[in-house]
Enzyme design. Structure first.
Site, mmCIF file in Angstrom:
data_model
loop_
_atom_site.group_PDB
_atom_site.id
_atom_site.type_symbol
_atom_site.label_atom_id
_atom_site.label_comp_id
_atom_site.label_asym_id
_atom_site.label_seq_id
_atom_site.Cartn_x
_atom_site.Cartn_y
_atom_site.Cartn_z
ATOM 1 N N TRP A 34 -45.109 -8.912 -69.937
ATOM 2 C CA TRP A 34 -46.280 -9.509 -69.267
ATOM 3 C C TRP A 34 -46.083 -11.014 -69.143
ATOM 4 C CZ3 TRP A 34 -47.117 -4.538 -70.118
ATOM 5 C CH2 TRP A 34 -48.106 -3.903 -69.379
ATOM 6 N N ASP A 161 -59.269 -9.385 -67.848
ATOM 7 C CA ASP A 161 -59.442 -8.254 -66.943
ATOM 8 C C ASP A 161 -60.881 -7.830 -66.629
ATOM 9 O OD1 ASP A 161 -56.833 -8.507 -67.729
ATOM 10 O OD2 ASP A 161 -56.476 -6.382 -68.017
ATOM 11 N N GLU A 391 -55.031 -7.149 -81.192
ATOM 12 C CA GLU A 391 -54.968 -7.693 -79.826
ATOM 13 C C GLU A 391 -56.086 -8.721 -79.613
ATOM 14 O OE1 GLU A 391 -55.338 -4.603 -76.913
ATOM 15 O OE2 GLU A 391 -54.883 -5.922 -75.213
HETATM 16 C C1 GLC Z 1 -54.468 -7.054 -70.938
HETATM 17 C C2 GLC Z 1 -55.047 -8.465 -71.027
HETATM 18 C C3 GLC Z 1 -54.075 -9.438 -70.392
HETATM 19 C C4 GLC Z 1 -52.716 -9.310 -71.063
HETATM 20 C C5 GLC Z 1 -52.226 -7.855 -71.086
HETATM 21 C C6 GLC Z 1 -50.999 -7.656 -71.952
HETATM 22 O O1 GLC Z 1 -54.324 -6.628 -69.634
HETATM 23 O O2 GLC Z 1 -56.294 -8.547 -70.417
HETATM 24 O O3 GLC Z 1 -54.551 -10.751 -70.493
HETATM 25 O O4 GLC Z 1 -51.795 -10.109 -70.432
HETATM 26 O O5 GLC Z 1 -53.227 -7.018 -71.589
HETATM 27 O O6 GLC Z 1 -51.241 -8.083 -73.264
#
Ligand code: GLC
Length: 423
Positions: A34, A161, A391
């Site tokens: 990511w 999100d 998280e």
């Molecule tokens: C979720 C979060 C985002 C992050 C991803 C991976 O989609 O909202 O901010 O980058 O997870 O951790």
């Protein structure tokens, strides 16, 4: 000497390392690279392995699109446990990826690494043109009318999100077919802490819309059912603009520096126009409808991270943050507590995320607010110390939520510890 928790944080980063890039968690929830996770994870690696920190960002930029966009997700390996995966996105670039982006933290992180690497010339020299290309893309593709603010086309681009900030704009998006049976995330984390079904249907319908537009920036801008000039996203980009400008000046590239200075001037004026005096906060803008979004998400506080004068210009902004902190055990909640939309367990509708805490700690310090910065720093370290490397966290109890053993939480723990001494 590193503490047990620091050793644990390093172990998590080691376990989530896939060779040159880090997955957000090994639980299976996010089995790819990511964008902003990787950049922020580099700040953790930088505390003990500078080479690995650079590599994380370099691997991310290996997936930069030819038009300059850095995708939100790079699928380097098996993506069969993730939805939507490459079969849905169908992007035609060298590294399989998503077709949208994420918050622009890269230039800020690269500046941090460069300032702590004895001879960064070569690595910086290779990344600088790529960073510039990505900032050019942001301004051209996402602000074609030159308003000074870029718009996102998908709530996922914000990195936050399911924030209530998107509720109204997302309701304007046709839901498309139900994708409940295709979702994989709820197999890894409780449905109560994940986005809802109707939200997910719209997320996927947006993806299909952009895919059908061939990911052509002009076509996407014309047809996007959702366009939001999010304050948090723009503040993060503006901070990165400043850091990019600094790096370009140091490299003696006066022409490109002047170009980025121009981006900064336009964004400064446009961000300031989003200050709402009666509300005592910055407000995002629904570009599609041409109306403000009066939902106080944590992004509305992020001008503090972009601009060291924000607090002196608007003391009410700092007061607002102080009030939020007065209503929770652990700061900073991702949405204003006490509002009907506030949900302490659901993702970006209330929980605490350490990556945003860092931005506020850094911004508050630069704005001459060390006490508040200290409160957030202490809360962040205590959350991990008491509840582990989740998280995200419940701001009322501190309980760890979402996926376990999270890379960016581990990285922030290492990085924030290094900031303790700088008070
Ligand atoms: C979720 C979060 C985002 C992050 C991803 C991976 O989609 O909202 O901010 O980058 O997870 O951790």
């Amino acid at each position: 000497m590193s503490t047990d928790l620091e050793a644990r944080a390093r172990e998590i980063l080691r376990a989530n390392d896939r060779g040159g890039y880090t997955v957000p968690t090994s639980s299976g929830l996010y089995p790819a690279q990511w964008n902003w996770d990787s950049c922020l994870v580099a700040l953790g690696f930088a505390q003990y392995d500078m080479n690995r920190a650079w590599q994380e960002v370099e691997t991310l930029f290996s997936g930069q699109w030819r038009n300059g966009m850095v995708p939100s997700i790079l699928f380097h390996g098996d993506d069969s446990t993730y939805f939507p995966n490459t079969a849905i996105w169908q992007c035609r670039e060298q590294v399989p990826s998503s077709g949208i982006t994420q918050p622009a933290v890269a230039a800020t992180v690269v500046r941090y690494l460069a300032e702590r690497t004895p001879d960064a010339r070569e690595r910086l020299g290779a990344l600088l043109p790529k960073l510039l290309a990505s900032h050019r893309w942001f301004h051209a593709a996402r602000d074609p009318d030159g308003s000074g603010l870029v718009s996102i086309i998908h709530p996922w681009e914000s990195g936050m999100d399911n924030s209530p900030v998107w509720d109204a704009a997302l309701a304007d998006v046709p839901p498309g077919p139900s994708v409940a049976h295709l979702r994989k995330d709820t197999g890894f984390a409780a449905a109560a802490v994940r986005p809802t079904g109707p939200e997910y249907d719209r997320y996927i319908n947006l993806v299909v819309t952009f895919r059908d537009a061939g990911y052509d920036p002009e076509a996407v801008w014309r047809t996007a059912p959702l366009l939001v000039a999010d304050i948090g996203f723009n503040a993060i980009l503006q901070r990165a603009n400043h850091d990019l400008l600094h790096l370009l000046r140091q490299a003696g590239d006066t022409d490109c520096a002047a170009e980025v200075a121009g981006m900064i001037d336009r964004a400064d004026a446009a961000l300031e126009a989003r200050w709402s005096e009666p509300d005592g906060i910055y407000t995002s803008w629904n570009t599609k409808r041409g109306i403000p979004i009066e939902k106080p998400g944590i992004g509305c506080l992020l001008p503090l991270y972009a601009d060291p004068q924000a607090a002196s210009r608007h003391p009410a902004l700092v007061e607002r943050l102080r009030r939020w902190l007065g209503q929770v055990k652990y700061g900073v909640p991702s949405f204003e507590p006490g509002r009907p939309e506030f949900e302490p367990l659901r993702y970006w509708r209330g929980p605490v995320w350490l990556v945003v805490n860092w931005m506020l700690i850094d911004g508050l310090r630069r704005n001459g607010q060390p006490d508040l910065a200290q409160r957030i720093l202490a809360d962040s370290l205590e959350l991990v110390g008491t509840h582990g490397f989740g998280e995200y966290f419940d701001p009322l109890t501190g309980n760890a939520l979402g996926g376990p053993e999270f890379s960016w939480t581990a990285a922030m723990y290492l990085f924030l510890n290094s900031l303790k001494e700088d008070v």
